[in-house]
Write a protein that holds these residues in place. Sequence first.
Motif, PDB file in Angstrom:
ATOM      1  N   ALA A   1       0.965  -1.122  -0.182  1.00 26.16           N
ATOM      2  CA  ALA A   1       0.013   0.010   0.213  1.00 26.16           C
ATOM      3  C   ALA A   1       1.094   1.115   0.057  1.00 26.16           C
ATOM      4  CB  ALA A   1      -1.047  -0.039   0.850  1.00 26.16           C
ATOM      5  N   ALA A   2       1.935   1.291   0.641  1.00 23.76           N
ATOM      6  CA  ALA A   2       2.325   2.403   0.748  1.00 23.76           C
ATOM      7  C   ALA A   2       3.721   2.503  -0.559  1.00 23.76           C
ATOM      8  CB  ALA A   2       3.939   1.951   2.081  1.00 23.76           C
ATOM      9  N   PHE A   3       3.756   1.479  -1.463  1.00 21.15           N
ATOM     10  CA  PHE A   3       4.320   1.171  -2.422  1.00 21.15           C
ATOM     11  C   PHE A   3       3.444   1.877  -3.063  1.00 21.15           C
ATOM     12  CE2 PHE A   3       5.290  -0.553  -6.616  1.00 21.15           C
ATOM     13  CZ  PHE A   3       6.274  -0.322  -7.043  1.00 21.15           C
ATOM     14  N   ALA A   4       2.202   1.560  -3.508  1.00 23.23           N
ATOM     15  CA  ALA A   4       1.169   2.311  -4.317  1.00 23.23           C
ATOM     16  C   ALA A   4       0.963   4.267  -4.114  1.00 23.23           C
ATOM     17  CB  ALA A   4      -0.041   1.624  -4.161  1.00 23.23           C
ATOM     18  N   GLU A   5       1.337   4.421  -2.943  1.00 26.80           N
ATOM     19  CA  GLU A   5       1.329   6.004  -2.636  1.00 26.80           C
ATOM     20  C   GLU A   5       2.392   6.450  -2.830  1.00 26.80           C
ATOM     21  OE1 GLU A   5       0.545   6.403   1.691  1.00 26.80           O
ATOM     22  OE2 GLU A   5      -1.510   5.477   1.081  1.00 26.80           O
ATOM     23  N   GLU A   6       3.170   5.712  -3.000  1.00 27.57           N
ATOM     24  CA  GLU A   6       4.537   6.769  -3.172  1.00 27.57           C
ATOM     25  C   GLU A   6       5.173   6.877  -5.019  1.00 27.57           C
ATOM     26  OE1 GLU A   6       7.968   4.505  -0.675  1.00 27.57           O
ATOM     27  OE2 GLU A   6       6.224   5.193   0.894  1.00 27.57           O
ATOM     28  N   HIS A   7       4.150   5.458  -5.284  1.00 23.83           N
ATOM     29  CA  HIS A   7       4.833   5.667  -6.626  1.00 23.83           C
ATOM     30  C   HIS A   7       3.244   5.654  -7.982  1.00 23.83           C
ATOM     31  CE1 HIS A   7       8.389   4.899  -6.591  1.00 23.83           C
ATOM     32  NE2 HIS A   7       8.688   3.854  -5.474  1.00 23.83           N
ATOM     33  N   PRO A   8       3.058   7.027  -7.455  1.00 19.81           N
ATOM     34  CA  PRO A   8       1.645   6.801  -8.182  1.00 19.81           C
ATOM     35  C   PRO A   8       2.039   7.152  -9.363  1.00 19.81           C
ATOM     36  CG  PRO A   8       2.376   9.242  -7.504  1.00 19.81           C
ATOM     37  CD  PRO A   8       3.376   7.775  -7.886  1.00 19.81           C
ATOM     38  N   ASP A   9       2.850   6.896 -10.727  1.00 22.75           N
ATOM     39  CA  ASP A   9       2.507   6.593 -11.733  1.00 22.75           C
ATOM     40  C   ASP A   9       3.043   5.285 -11.966  1.00 22.75           C
ATOM     41  OD1 ASP A   9       5.144   6.040 -10.105  1.00 22.75           O
ATOM     42  OD2 ASP A   9       6.607   6.710 -11.794  1.00 22.75           O
ATOM     43  N   ILE A  10       2.753   4.116 -10.962  1.00 23.77           N
ATOM     44  CA  ILE A  10       2.680   2.317 -11.572  1.00 23.77           C
ATOM     45  C   ILE A  10       1.325   2.355 -10.468  1.00 23.77           C
ATOM     46  CG2 ILE A  10       3.570   0.413 -10.710  1.00 23.77           C
ATOM     47  CD1 ILE A  10       6.126   1.752 -10.172  1.00 23.77           C
ATOM     48  N   PRO A  11       0.949   1.651 -11.110  1.00 27.61           N
ATOM     49  CA  PRO A  11      -1.021   1.935 -10.955  1.00 27.61           C
ATOM     50  C   PRO A  11      -0.665   0.561 -10.496  1.00 27.61           C
ATOM     51  CG  PRO A  11      -1.017   1.820 -13.285  1.00 27.61           C
ATOM     52  CD  PRO A  11      -0.142   2.492 -12.592  1.00 27.61           C
ATOM     53  N   VAL A  12      -1.148   0.294  -9.248  1.00 23.44           N
ATOM     54  CA  VAL A  12      -1.488  -0.978  -8.162  1.00 23.44           C
ATOM     55  C   VAL A  12      -2.523  -1.580  -7.540  1.00 23.44           C
ATOM     56  CG1 VAL A  12      -0.535  -1.312  -6.265  1.00 23.44           C
ATOM     57  CG2 VAL A  12       0.241   0.023  -7.175  1.00 23.44           C
ATOM     58  N   GLN A  13      -2.615  -2.993  -7.679  1.00 21.91           N
ATOM     59  CA  GLN A  13      -4.191  -3.756  -7.380  1.00 21.91           C
ATOM     60  C   GLN A  13      -3.605  -4.167  -6.187  1.00 21.91           C
ATOM     61  OE1 GLN A  13      -7.403  -5.417 -10.338  1.00 21.91           O
ATOM     62  NE2 GLN A  13      -5.744  -4.688 -11.548  1.00 21.91           N
ATOM     63  N   LEU A  14      -4.264  -4.096  -5.186  1.00 23.03           N
ATOM     64  CA  LEU A  14      -3.700  -5.032  -4.043  1.00 23.03           C
ATOM     65  C   LEU A  14      -5.317  -5.538  -3.454  1.00 23.03           C
ATOM     66  CD1 LEU A  14      -2.060  -5.215  -1.418  1.00 23.03           C
ATOM     67  CD2 LEU A  14      -2.879  -4.025  -0.463  1.00 23.03           C
ATOM     68  N   ILE A  15      -4.608  -6.691  -4.102  1.00 25.84           N
ATOM     69  CA  ILE A  15      -6.103  -7.901  -3.742  1.00 25.84           C
ATOM     70  C   ILE A  15      -5.913  -8.878  -2.646  1.00 25.84           C
ATOM     71  CG2 ILE A  15      -7.258 -10.016  -4.989  1.00 25.84           C
ATOM     72  CD1 ILE A  15      -6.101  -8.364  -6.818  1.00 25.84           C
ATOM     73  N   GLN A  16      -6.978  -8.759  -1.567  1.00 21.41           N
ATOM     74  CA  GLN A  16      -6.838  -9.662  -0.264  1.00 21.41           C
ATOM     75  C   GLN A  16      -7.583 -10.660  -0.061  1.00 21.41           C
ATOM     76  OE1 GLN A  16      -6.103  -5.350   2.556  1.00 21.41           O
ATOM     77  NE2 GLN A  16      -4.524  -6.870   3.486  1.00 21.41           N
ATOM     78  N   GLY A  17      -6.684 -12.534   0.242  1.00 19.58           N
ATOM     79  CA  GLY A  17      -7.521 -12.961   0.769  1.00 19.58           C
ATOM     80  C   GLY A  17      -7.995 -12.985   1.915  1.00 19.58           C
ATOM     81  N   LYS A  18      -9.126 -13.686   1.596  1.00 22.82           N
ATOM     82  CA  LYS A  18     -10.200 -13.988   3.438  1.00 22.82           C
ATOM     83  C   LYS A  18      -9.234 -15.844   3.964  1.00 22.82           C
ATOM     84  CE  LYS A  18     -14.025 -11.166   1.878  1.00 22.82           C
ATOM     85  NZ  LYS A  18     -15.724 -11.462   1.837  1.00 22.82           N
ATOM     86  N   GLU A  19      -8.783 -16.295   3.079  1.00 23.90           N
ATOM     87  CA  GLU A  19      -8.375 -17.223   3.830  1.00 23.90           C
ATOM     88  C   GLU A  19      -7.149 -17.796   2.652  1.00 23.90           C
ATOM     89  OE1 GLU A  19     -10.084 -21.306   1.371  1.00 23.90           O
ATOM     90  OE2 GLU A  19     -12.034 -19.314   1.781  1.00 23.90           O
ATOM     91  N   ASN A  20      -6.298 -18.389   3.147  1.00 24.24           N
ATOM     92  CA  ASN A  20      -4.708 -18.750   2.542  1.00 24.24           C
ATOM     93  C   ASN A  20      -4.792 -19.831   1.269  1.00 24.24           C
ATOM     94  OD1 ASN A  20      -2.165 -20.819   2.311  1.00 24.24           O
ATOM     95  ND2 ASN A  20      -1.675 -18.928   2.821  1.00 24.24           N
ATOM     96  N   VAL A  21      -4.816 -19.707   0.059  1.00 25.89           N
ATOM     97  CA  VAL A  21      -5.388 -20.666  -1.128  1.00 25.89           C
ATOM     98  C   VAL A  21      -3.833 -20.821  -1.550  1.00 25.89           C
ATOM     99  CG1 VAL A  21      -7.347 -19.786  -1.292  1.00 25.89           C
ATOM    100  CG2 VAL A  21      -5.307 -18.693  -2.447  1.00 25.89           C
ATOM    101  N   GLY A  22      -2.536 -20.796  -1.407  1.00 29.61           N
ATOM    102  CA  GLY A  22      -1.403 -20.791  -2.265  1.00 29.61           C
ATOM    103  C   GLY A  22      -0.533 -20.225  -2.893  1.00 29.61           C
ATOM    104  N   ASP A  23       0.262 -20.215  -3.668  1.00 32.93           N
ATOM    105  CA  ASP A  23       0.936 -19.779  -4.559  1.00 32.93           C
ATOM    106  C   ASP A  23      -0.149 -19.853  -6.312  1.00 32.93           C
ATOM    107  OD1 ASP A  23       2.512 -18.449  -3.355  1.00 32.93           O
ATOM    108  OD2 ASP A  23       4.776 -19.461  -4.744  1.00 32.93           O
ATOM    109  N   CYS A  24      -0.654 -20.623  -6.720  1.00 35.37           N
ATOM    110  CA  CYS A  24      -0.972 -21.371  -7.835  1.00 35.37           C
ATOM    111  C   CYS A  24      -2.354 -20.859  -7.573  1.00 35.37           C
ATOM    112  CB  CYS A  24      -0.640 -22.922  -7.708  1.00 35.37           C
ATOM    113  SG  CYS A  24       0.432 -24.034  -8.538  1.00 35.37           S
TER     114      CYS A  24
END
Length: 301
Positions: A67-90
């Motif tokens: 989130a801090a990265f998104a605020e510091e770099h407005p020239d890079i659009p950031v979607q932060l997607i947060q999960g409700k349960e751990n699902v693993g990398d794949c």
Amino acid sequence: MVFQSLTCAEGGGCAMEEIVVSVIMPFYNAAQYLPDTLRSLAQQTARGFELIAVDDTSTDSSPKLVAAFAEEHPDIPVQLIQGKENVGDCSAWNIGFQHARGRYICLLDSDDLYAADYVKQLSEHIRKTDADFVFCGYDKLYEADRRTVPYEQFKAYPPTAQKRTVLRWYLLGHTHIGHWAAMYQRSFLEQNQLRYTDGWHVAGDTEFVCRVLLSCRTISFLRKSLYLYRIHPGSITTSTPDASAFGSYGAYLRVLRSIRNPFLKLFFWLPSRPGPPISFWGNFTDPMCLCHTCIAQNTKF
């Protein structure tokens, strides 16, 4: 739905037409490494890419760092997607695919680094060649002693970019294609329904690369390393071998069973037969030690 999109940096040029490349980065408790990883994104010599950061229920400060990265770099659009349960990398990679808006897609592990011109060089090359996907080399960085091993000291580039040549070199273990040291046409992935196996935790990256190689029409590559693969005590490649090695064999079998060409299937089958080893199976298990010959002799196809 397990995941929801929470953040797109305000004023960050989020217009669809401006996003050429989607960078997908799942993470889980990666606060120790994320600052360097995010810095490598900020230092890219090209813009026009977005970051899709998929949080697999981290309990540390990783989401705050993104989130801090998104605020510091407005020239890079950031979607932060947060999960409700751990699902693993794949499954997390697949969630990232669903949110991608760029024409091209590339991947980033939350503890690795892009070279400063990674996005620029790969996007220019895929645009120039119009290949379904392009790849590059990667170097290994061993965190314990800060030792870097160049790609060409442990693998080799194929002599040509012809599909049959690249596929043969990959199956024989001469070339290794890291799923994150590559850029993919999003349309190619969607048309061929190429995704990771949901819920899978071992060798999903190799299974994905195999399916990409089998499905693509055209391939190209750059004979240079643009990705730094960091190996540290918490890396999968340095974890103690356990039942997960047998899970990697499951990924191997899924690819094997999806191949209809009997000659191509032979390349997958040979590594599991007695006699001189052919190293493709190592793509699924390396550096784990697994007696796949013993398993294969008790497996019917």
